[in-house]
Design a protein around this motif. Structure first.
Motif, PDB file in Angstrom:
ATOM      1  N   THR A  32       0.836  -1.204   0.000  1.00  0.00           N
ATOM      2  CA  THR A  32       0.000   0.000   0.000  1.00  0.00           C
ATOM      3  C   THR A  32       0.871   1.253   0.000  1.00  0.00           C
ATOM      4  O   THR A  32       2.064   1.197   0.295  1.00  0.00           O
ATOM      5  CB  THR A  32      -0.904   0.039   1.243  1.00  0.00           C
ATOM      6  OG1 THR A  32      -0.084   0.212   2.398  1.00  0.00           O
ATOM      7  CG2 THR A  32      -1.759  -1.216   1.368  1.00  0.00           C
ATOM      8  N   THR A  33       0.225   2.383  -0.299  1.00  0.00           N
ATOM      9  CA  THR A  33       0.935   3.661  -0.308  1.00  0.00           C
ATOM     10  C   THR A  33       1.569   3.933   1.056  1.00  0.00           C
ATOM     11  O   THR A  33       2.735   4.310   1.141  1.00  0.00           O
ATOM     12  CB  THR A  33      -0.021   4.804  -0.695  1.00  0.00           C
ATOM     13  OG1 THR A  33      -0.450   4.580  -2.032  1.00  0.00           O
ATOM     14  CG2 THR A  33       0.646   6.151  -0.591  1.00  0.00           C
ATOM     15  N   LYS A  34       0.794   3.731   2.110  1.00  0.00           N
ATOM     16  CA  LYS A  34       1.294   3.979   3.464  1.00  0.00           C
ATOM     17  C   LYS A  34       2.479   3.073   3.786  1.00  0.00           C
ATOM     18  O   LYS A  34       3.475   3.517   4.363  1.00  0.00           O
ATOM     19  CB  LYS A  34       0.172   3.773   4.478  1.00  0.00           C
ATOM     20  CG  LYS A  34       0.539   4.175   5.873  1.00  0.00           C
ATOM     21  CD  LYS A  34      -0.640   4.081   6.811  1.00  0.00           C
ATOM     22  CE  LYS A  34      -0.238   4.538   8.196  1.00  0.00           C
ATOM     23  NZ  LYS A  34      -1.370   4.542   9.117  1.00  0.00           N
ATOM     24  N   HIS A  53       5.673   8.743  -4.919  1.00  0.00           N
ATOM     25  CA  HIS A  53       5.226   9.114  -3.571  1.00  0.00           C
ATOM     26  C   HIS A  53       5.804  10.435  -3.065  1.00  0.00           C
ATOM     27  O   HIS A  53       5.160  11.135  -2.282  1.00  0.00           O
ATOM     28  CB  HIS A  53       5.585   8.002  -2.584  1.00  0.00           C
ATOM     29  CG  HIS A  53       4.867   6.726  -2.863  1.00  0.00           C
ATOM     30  ND1 HIS A  53       3.525   6.557  -2.630  1.00  0.00           N
ATOM     31  CD2 HIS A  53       5.308   5.552  -3.387  1.00  0.00           C
ATOM     32  CE1 HIS A  53       3.168   5.332  -2.979  1.00  0.00           C
ATOM     33  NE2 HIS A  53       4.227   4.709  -3.450  1.00  0.00           N
ATOM     34  N   PHE A  54       7.019  10.779  -3.497  1.00  0.00           N
ATOM     35  CA  PHE A  54       7.692  11.976  -2.987  1.00  0.00           C
ATOM     36  C   PHE A  54       8.373  12.732  -4.117  1.00  0.00           C
ATOM     37  O   PHE A  54       8.888  12.127  -5.056  1.00  0.00           O
ATOM     38  CB  PHE A  54       8.746  11.597  -1.934  1.00  0.00           C
ATOM     39  CG  PHE A  54       8.177  10.879  -0.750  1.00  0.00           C
ATOM     40  CD1 PHE A  54       7.427  11.566   0.201  1.00  0.00           C
ATOM     41  CD2 PHE A  54       8.385   9.519  -0.586  1.00  0.00           C
ATOM     42  CE1 PHE A  54       6.896  10.914   1.291  1.00  0.00           C
ATOM     43  CE2 PHE A  54       7.856   8.857   0.510  1.00  0.00           C
ATOM     44  CZ  PHE A  54       7.108   9.554   1.456  1.00  0.00           C
ATOM     45  N   ARG A  55       8.396  14.069  -3.977  1.00  0.00           N
ATOM     46  CA  ARG A  55       9.081  14.902  -4.980  1.00  0.00           C
ATOM     47  C   ARG A  55      10.598  14.729  -4.885  1.00  0.00           C
ATOM     48  O   ARG A  55      11.296  14.730  -5.887  1.00  0.00           O
ATOM     49  CB  ARG A  55       8.733  16.374  -4.772  1.00  0.00           C
ATOM     50  CG  ARG A  55       7.310  16.729  -5.113  1.00  0.00           C
ATOM     51  CD  ARG A  55       7.034  18.223  -4.970  1.00  0.00           C
ATOM     52  NE  ARG A  55       7.421  18.781  -3.680  1.00  0.00           N
ATOM     53  CZ  ARG A  55       6.655  18.789  -2.593  1.00  0.00           C
ATOM     54  NH1 ARG A  55       5.452  18.265  -2.631  1.00  0.00           N
ATOM     55  NH2 ARG A  55       7.080  19.314  -1.468  1.00  0.00           N
ATOM     56  N   ASP A  56      11.095  14.628  -3.638  1.00  0.00           N
ATOM     57  CA  ASP A  56      12.523  14.526  -3.396  1.00  0.00           C
ATOM     58  C   ASP A  56      12.746  14.067  -1.956  1.00  0.00           C
ATOM     59  O   ASP A  56      11.784  13.772  -1.240  1.00  0.00           O
ATOM     60  CB  ASP A  56      13.225  15.869  -3.664  1.00  0.00           C
ATOM     61  CG  ASP A  56      12.550  17.037  -2.956  1.00  0.00           C
ATOM     62  OD1 ASP A  56      11.950  16.834  -1.871  1.00  0.00           O
ATOM     63  OD2 ASP A  56      12.619  18.157  -3.477  1.00  0.00           O
ATOM     64  N   ILE A  57      13.990  14.017  -1.549  1.00  0.00           N
ATOM     65  CA  ILE A  57      14.314  13.579  -0.185  1.00  0.00           C
ATOM     66  C   ILE A  57      13.717  14.527   0.848  1.00  0.00           C
ATOM     67  O   ILE A  57      13.246  14.102   1.904  1.00  0.00           O
ATOM     68  CB  ILE A  57      15.838  13.440  -0.002  1.00  0.00           C
ATOM     69  CG1 ILE A  57      16.364  12.274  -0.859  1.00  0.00           C
ATOM     70  CG2 ILE A  57      16.201  13.211   1.469  1.00  0.00           C
ATOM     71  CD1 ILE A  57      17.864  12.113  -0.853  1.00  0.00           C
ATOM     72  N   LYS A  64       5.573   4.290   1.764  1.00  0.00           N
ATOM     73  CA  LYS A  64       6.150   5.497   2.370  1.00  0.00           C
ATOM     74  C   LYS A  64       6.888   5.155   3.659  1.00  0.00           C
ATOM     75  O   LYS A  64       7.988   5.668   3.907  1.00  0.00           O
ATOM     76  CB  LYS A  64       5.064   6.535   2.637  1.00  0.00           C
ATOM     77  CG  LYS A  64       4.539   7.193   1.378  1.00  0.00           C
ATOM     78  CD  LYS A  64       3.482   8.227   1.704  1.00  0.00           C
ATOM     79  CE  LYS A  64       3.075   9.001   0.466  1.00  0.00           C
ATOM     80  NZ  LYS A  64       2.139  10.083   0.767  1.00  0.00           N
ATOM     81  N   ALA A  65       6.302   4.291   4.465  1.00  0.00           N
ATOM     82  CA  ALA A  65       6.956   3.879   5.716  1.00  0.00           C
ATOM     83  C   ALA A  65       8.260   3.140   5.435  1.00  0.00           C
ATOM     84  O   ALA A  65       9.260   3.325   6.137  1.00  0.00           O
ATOM     85  CB  ALA A  65       6.013   3.024   6.544  1.00  0.00           C
TER      86      ALA A  65
END
Length: 187
Positions: A2-4, A45-49, A7-8
């Protein structure tokens, strides 16, 4: 996954890498290798760090501190904040140093203001205070707590958090009610 969960996993990979090298030396490739996912998934999920770091502060730390409900006392909220910082020491120190404390201070201020506003809301019964004055009081106490936490991190987190909380409690015992009373009396 999953997305969560993804990301985790990315957050855990970044934290693991921070144990080995400074943030300035970590790349998206390093994180995705550690996590065993492709770069495309990271960028989905993220643009960058920096975006990942912000997500860690907002989601992980918030869940850690608030845990579904706002603590009953500012002392308990501050205790949870100190514990999050101690449990994530390397992450906090690295992001503090790399960003000149920006993420840390924003995060601390947000949660300090949340704790203080919760307390002000409970204590303001019987006081006729404008929203502007209430906001001013919340900011005053939130910035005070922010400064204490900032100083503690900057000085290496050597002092026992419980001692800090006890000193703060002694210093501001009853000050909230007095502040609200004085603000209500102002014209």
């Amino acid at each position: 996954m999953t997305t969560k969960m993804t990301k985790a996993a990315l957050a855990a990979s970044l934290k693991k890498l921070l144990e080995k090298k400074p943030l300035s030396k970590i790349t998206v490739t390093d994180i995705t290798r550690e996590c065993r996912i492709n770069r495309h998934t990271f960028y989905y999920h993220f643009r960058d760090i920096y975006d990942l770091i912000e997500w860690i502060y907002v989601s992980e730390a918030e869940q850690y501190i608030i845990g579904g409900e706002i603590p009953d006392t500012w002392q308990e909220g501050l205790r949870r904040l100190f514990q999050f910082i101690l449990d994530n020491r390397k992450f906090v120190v690295e992001t503090y140093m790399f960003f000149q404390q920006d993420h840390l201070l924003q995060f601390v201020h947000k949660h300090a203001a949340l704790l203080v506003s919760h307390i002000v809301e409970r204590k303001k019964t019987g006081f006729a205070i404008s929203q502007e004055k209430e906001r001013f009081a919340i900011d005053f106490y939130a910035y005070a707590l922010e400064g204490i936490v900032y100083s503690w991190v900057k000085n290496g987190m050597k002092q026992d958090p419980e001692e800090i909380i006890q000193m703060l409690s002694a210093m501001i015992q009853g000050m909230g009610e007095i502040t609200l009373q004085h603000l209500a009396e102002m014209q």
